[in-house]
Design an enzyme around this catalytic site. Structure first.
Site, PDB file in Angstrom:
ATOM      1  N   TYR A 210      70.416  69.018   0.946  1.00  0.00           N
ATOM      2  CA  TYR A 210      70.047  67.614   1.123  1.00  0.00           C
ATOM      3  C   TYR A 210      70.271  67.218   2.578  1.00  0.00           C
ATOM      4  O   TYR A 210      71.238  67.655   3.194  1.00  0.00           O
ATOM      5  CB  TYR A 210      70.951  66.718   0.265  1.00  0.00           C
ATOM      6  CG  TYR A 210      70.877  66.943  -1.222  1.00  0.00           C
ATOM      7  CD1 TYR A 210      71.564  67.979  -1.827  1.00  0.00           C
ATOM      8  CD2 TYR A 210      70.142  66.077  -2.040  1.00  0.00           C
ATOM      9  CE1 TYR A 210      71.510  68.174  -3.199  1.00  0.00           C
ATOM     10  CE2 TYR A 210      70.095  66.254  -3.405  1.00  0.00           C
ATOM     11  CZ  TYR A 210      70.778  67.301  -3.976  1.00  0.00           C
ATOM     12  OH  TYR A 210      70.723  67.482  -5.331  1.00  0.00           O
TER      13      TYR A 210
ATOM     14  N   HIS B  82      66.859  62.693  -1.522  1.00  0.00           N
ATOM     15  CA  HIS B  82      66.252  63.781  -2.274  1.00  0.00           C
ATOM     16  C   HIS B  82      66.526  65.073  -1.528  1.00  0.00           C
ATOM     17  O   HIS B  82      66.600  65.090  -0.306  1.00  0.00           O
ATOM     18  CB  HIS B  82      64.733  63.588  -2.350  1.00  0.00           C
ATOM     19  CG  HIS B  82      64.320  62.440  -3.191  1.00  0.00           C
ATOM     20  ND1 HIS B  82      64.496  62.417  -4.559  1.00  0.00           N
ATOM     21  CD2 HIS B  82      63.740  61.266  -2.876  1.00  0.00           C
ATOM     22  CE1 HIS B  82      64.039  61.272  -5.035  1.00  0.00           C
ATOM     23  NE2 HIS B  82      63.572  60.558  -4.038  1.00  0.00           N
TER      24      HIS B  82
ATOM     25  N   LYS C  95      59.694  70.239  -2.243  1.00  0.00           N
ATOM     26  CA  LYS C  95      60.720  70.750  -1.337  1.00  0.00           C
ATOM     27  C   LYS C  95      60.129  71.921  -0.559  1.00  0.00           C
ATOM     28  O   LYS C  95      58.995  72.324  -0.789  1.00  0.00           O
ATOM     29  CB  LYS C  95      61.941  71.208  -2.155  1.00  0.00           C
ATOM     30  CG  LYS C  95      62.500  70.102  -3.039  1.00  0.00           C
ATOM     31  CD  LYS C  95      63.790  70.483  -3.705  1.00  0.00           C
ATOM     32  CE  LYS C  95      64.072  69.668  -4.955  1.00  0.00           C
ATOM     33  NZ  LYS C  95      63.838  68.227  -4.878  1.00  0.00           N
TER      34      LYS C  95
END
Lengths: 347, 354, 272
Positions: free
Chosen positions: C207, C215, C246
């Site tokens: 993170y 997020h 991601k």
């Protein structure tokens, strides 16, 4: 990124804001993607942290009336015969309820039981850290246990049971079928596959083409695995009629894996494991034979002899369901026959 | 006509080898019997033969008819300039305004979808910019209306234009010769597809530098090492096995694994199973050394579940090198292997699940 | 909040690193170490989204704290047993007396409250043993997180913390030279907060700030400098990461050179 790449995320994937701990509908909080060093971002974070620390600081307390005492002596934990948990946990002996390591940690942690150190007839109330220290030998096992308990399941250490013989559906014995096939005159003219005469065979259907190119695998002798897998828990869905003395067959069974130290099992280990599992409905699995449609699809995807693997990674738990597959039983050969010239003129 | 019947009509052949077509047999009519027998004796399976070029390590078909044959009769191969079915020719004809307007290809639908998505992203970026400005002034989020509008945009179905615009680029000169579009797309085949078509169905000839390869020479190209756990032979056993059961088997690389199983083919149903091939040695040590990683499998499981397919671990028992060396024909070699399946699925401890 | 002396990480059941003290949990969080809460939360014991004390640290997190001087390790099985074994009879009597004092306070407060309630309702009859019994049953039993209130707690804690030999022994299980620790340290030094990555098929997820507020950006895998990653794995990893918004990251370090850890990210791209 195109829509079709998106993968659904679950609530457990994201760290949820503790403000929602007490709200009825847990919805996804609004989090940020980037640090922007605004005052708002910082103060929202501090608020979230405060909420969390406050919730964590709520004392582990209950009334004397609800309290169940459990005594630690000679390496064993025994509790008073009191409390709802007794329906599914512990073993009663000599007017005491003896608890396993995972049972006592769970009950103390959730605030149901008061742990007491016994020394020279004197008693001292213990704390959570002491309980962990005194009896935790397998924390990975404990974490899976408490995870399932929090969901409401009944969990007990695995008891080996004799596996019910699986009633196989009645098939014509293979030899008989082979003879029948020979009698089928139309199959006399199918030549062996992978030879130059194969294409001269009289295939009437695609079925016969597919069948003729199937490989004959040598039957494999299975050696017993050097390190058989251990089933750790039997698990039941919540059931008010459950009795410890004569529990029914579990709904599923759990194998525990610490991913930092264990790799995926070998085929040997899995085959051996599948032979040992026993749960509600297992012996009926192969009975729901190829009926086509949705039922067959489900059967094909469910497989048989299923077992759950609980994967633990530093306190984070994910479950994986494994079962034996049998895709060869699926009916996927196109059945439409080719139509040929007819004696009459075509309409 | 139902979708199913129209698909069956469009793709009547499941393989390039076709069963013999016989007339109807009218049981009470003796003439019908005679006619039937004559047809039976005279008929042989028809084969749609194709030629595969082997060049620079690739197996490809460049004749447009043969490309379509291999696609239509078993969904083999992939168009080198398309997502799967070779449609480059049709699309380019439309783009250059040369052909008639037919149904949209999947590539065209994807382009339209992406345009809509770009629009959505533009609006969202604007909204975020506004939010950030307000945030730095200390105000938090009143944009409920805008958010709702965004949601609408996102959920909207793509609109299909009635007329296709033409779009011609300077480099398109090379494509058109005497007013006709030349086809530069090929159908590329995977090694196991080539092997299957050549060895199992005997419907394909592999040619390199104008010379046809014999079966043994092809095997030499595909499996030069002849080692028992070479990835070609292990994957081929799996490919052949499921094809012979009637499944349409295709690559699953876009999902990070080996094969996809389709019931009949991509136009008929979405793939249901994703196969991850795992060699299983007789030697425990070797198995432990090559064992899969749980975390990786967990991730793969997640990708597969995300596209609503089922992950299957296909264990292939690997014979010893001695057994391979002693074996006679390729068929004998294949019989030394065997296959078993383990189904993998995510499980969530919600009380209502199984 | 600053801490003058290092905190203690409990080593439980062999190789699990736990923190039971909430102040310690707050302290390490300020240092960018988040851990995972793994205990049942007494306030809400029937759910798995919000868990309570103890906090479990990854081996890399524990090692980082110890290496940077923020923490020491304590073998809880020996530590706790020492504390309890050293409880003398007089110690126990003292504890009981204190407990009774607390009980007495609670008792009288409850009696006051009860009488006030009766007064408000206008009841004149003061109940005898029944009310007393009710109040007695309503008294609170508390189970603390740590044994910090026990007499020899501080003594033994210091004993274990200051034994260099012991610390060295406990640390020998944790190795600084593993690739996973180097990647962890490297990412941490650039400001990332790490958590276990099992849910996303990776070693860690990272993170850009506190996970309560941000997020995760990265799914991190560690690969050997000369290890064959496999293109198919890269495709699968990239697809998974992109699908959950991601990046798929591989981190490695050349064992022969004295260089930083190198990280590369992979994401799924679309071509028109």
């Amino acid at each position: 990124m195109s829509q079709e790449l998106l993968i659904e995320t679950e609530l457990e994937d994201e760290v949820q804001p503790w403000e929602y701990l007490n709200s009825a509908n847990l919805k996804r909080g609004q989090k940020d993607f980037e640090k922007d060093d605004t005052q708002i971002q910082n103060s929202t974070l501090q608020d979230s942290l405060d909420h969390m620390y406050n919730a964590l600081s709520v004392p582990r307390a209950h009334t004397v009336k609800q309290n169940v005492k459990a005594y630690y002596q000679d390496g064993q934990w025994r509790s008073e015969l009191k409390g709802n948990f007794m329906q599914t946990m512990g073993v009663v002996r000599n007017d005491w309820c003896y608890l396993t390591e995972e049972e006592i940690i769970y009950l103390v942690e959730r605030g149901t039981v008061e742990p007491i150190w016994v020394k020279n007839g004197q008693e001292v109330t213990m704390d959570l850290q002491s309980v962990y220290a005194m009896c935790a030998t397998d924390l990975v096992r404990y974490q899976v246990y408490s995870n399932l308990k929090r969901c409401g399941y009944i969990v007990q250490r695995y008891t080996p049971r004799e596996c019910a013989t699986v009633r196989k559906p009645w098939y014509l014995p293979t030899m008989f079928r082979a003879v029948l096939r020979r009698l089928d005159i139309l199959n006399w003219f199918i030549f062996p596959a992978f030879t130059s005469s194969w294409l001269k065979s009289k295939f009437l259907t695609y079925s016969s083409i597919f069948e003729s190119i199937r490989l004959q695998f040598k039957p494999q002798r299975q050696a017993a695995p050097t390190y058989p897998l251990d089933i750790t828990f039997d698990v039941w869905k919540p059931d008010p009629r459950f009795t410890k003395k004569s529990p029914p067959l579990p709904d599923f069974q759990i194998v525990i894996v610490d991913v930092s130290s264990t790799r995926f099992p070998t085929k040997n280990q899995l085959d051996d494991l599948f032979k040992r599992v026993e749960y509600q409905g297992r012996s009926q699995e192969s009975l729901s034979e190829a009926q086509g449609g949705a039922k067959e699809k489900k059967r094909l995807k469910d497989g048989s002899n299923c077992v759950l693997f609980a994967l633990v990674d530093n306190g984070v738990i994910n479950y994986m369901r494994l079962s034996q597959g049998n895709l060869s039983s699926a009916n996927v050969i196109p059945t439409k026959k080719a139509r040929g010239p007819t004696q009459r003129t075509t309409k | 006509m139902s979708k199913r019947t129209s698909l069956n009509a469009k793709y009547p052949h499941a393989l390039p080898v076709h069963p013999i077509a016989l007339p109807e047999l009218i049981l009470h009519n003796p003439i019908s019997w005679i006619w039937f027998t004559i047809c039976y004796i005279k008929s042989f399976p028809t084969v749609s033969r194709t030629v595969v070029q082997f060049k620079d390590g690739c197996f490809a078909v460049d004749s447009p008819e043969e490309m379509m044959t291999l696609w239509n009769e078993g969904f083999f191969g992939k168009g080198t300039m398309s997502r799967s079915e070779p449609t480059w020719y049709d699309r380019t004809q439309k783009r250059l305004g040369l052909g008639e307007f037919k149904n949209l290809t999947i590539e065209e639908i994807t382009i339209l979808r992406r345009e809509e998505r770009k629009k959505f992203k533009r609006e969202r970026a604007q909204l975020e910019k506004k939010q950030k400005e307000l945030k730095s002034m200390g105000i938090v989020d009143p944009f409920i209306e805008e958010r709702l509008k965004l949601k609408e945009l996102r959920d909207k179905d793509i609109t299909i234009p009635l007329e296709r615009e033409t779009f011609i680029r300077p480099e398109d000169d090379v494509l058109v010769v005497k007013g006709h579009l030349i086809n530069i797309e090929q159908l590329q085949l995977q090694p196991c597809e080539v092997m299957f078509l050549e060895f199992a169905l005997q419907s394909v000839t592999v040619v390199t530098d104008g010379v046809a390869l014999s079966s043994n020479q092809l095997l030499e190209v595909l499996w030069p090492t002849k080692s028992a756990d070479d990835s070609f032979i292990v994957k081929y056993v799996v490919y052949h096995y499921y094809r012979s059961l009637g499944w349409c088997v295709r690559s699953a690389i876009k999902f990070g694994t080996d094969f996809l199983l389709y019931n009949r083919g991509p136009p008929f149903h979405h793939a249901e199973f994703a196969l991850h091939v795992v060699p299983n040695y007789n030697d425990t040590q070797k198995n432990t050394a090559t064992a899969q990683d749980f975390t990786m499998l967990s991730g793969l499981n997640r990708v597969i579940a995300g596209v609503r397919k089922n992950l299957v671990l296909v264990f292939v028992d690997i014979p010893t090198q001695e057994e391979i060396d002693k074996a006679g024909s390729f068929q004998d070699i294949l019989s030394l292997y065997s296959i078993s399946e383990v189904l993998l699925r995510r499980w969530v401890p919600n009380r209502n699940r199984d | 909040m600053t801490q003058a002396s290092p905190i203690s990480i409990s080593v439980v059941a062999g190789q699990t690193f736990l923190l039971f003290n909430i102040d310690d949990i707050k302290y390490v969080r300020q240092l960018g170490i988040v851990g995972s809460l793994v205990g049942t939360l007494p306030a809400a014991p029937q759910q798995n989204l919000f868990l309570g004390v103890p906090l479990q640290l990854m081996a890399e997190e524990a090692l980082w704290l110890v290496e940077h001087g923020y923490a020491k390790l304590i073998p809880d099985d020996r530590f706790i047993r020492d504390i309890y074994d050293h409880l003398s009879d007089s110690d126990i009597m003292l504890i009981e007396r204190e407990l009774e004092q607390t009980r007495q306070k609670e008792r009288s407060w409850k009696i006051q409250e009860h009488q006030a309630k009766l007064d408000r309702l206008g009841v004149t009859k003061r109940g005898g043993s029944n009310d007393k019994e009710l109040i007695e049953q309503g008294l609170t039993v508390v189970v603390n997180n740590t044994p910090s209130r026990l007499p020899s707690y501080v003594f033994f804690k210091r004993l274990y913390e200051e034994s260099d030999i012991l610390q060295k022994n406990l640390l020998s299980g944790l190795r600084k030279d593993t690739l996973s620790y180097r990647v962890f340290s490297y990412l941490k030094s650039t400001g990332y907060y790490m958590a276990p990555g099992l849910r996303f098929g990776g070693r860690y997820i990272a993170y850009p700030g506190d996970p309560l507020r941000f997020h995760a950006h990265l799914i991190v895998n560690c690969v050997g400098w000369n290890e064959d990653i496999g293109l198919v794995n890269m495709v699968g990893g990239g697809r998974l990461a992109t699908g959950v918004k991601k990046l798929w990251v591989i981190g490695s370090q050349d064992p022969d050179k004295d260089q930083n850890v190198q990280c590369f990210s992979v994401e799924w791209a679309g071509f028109g």
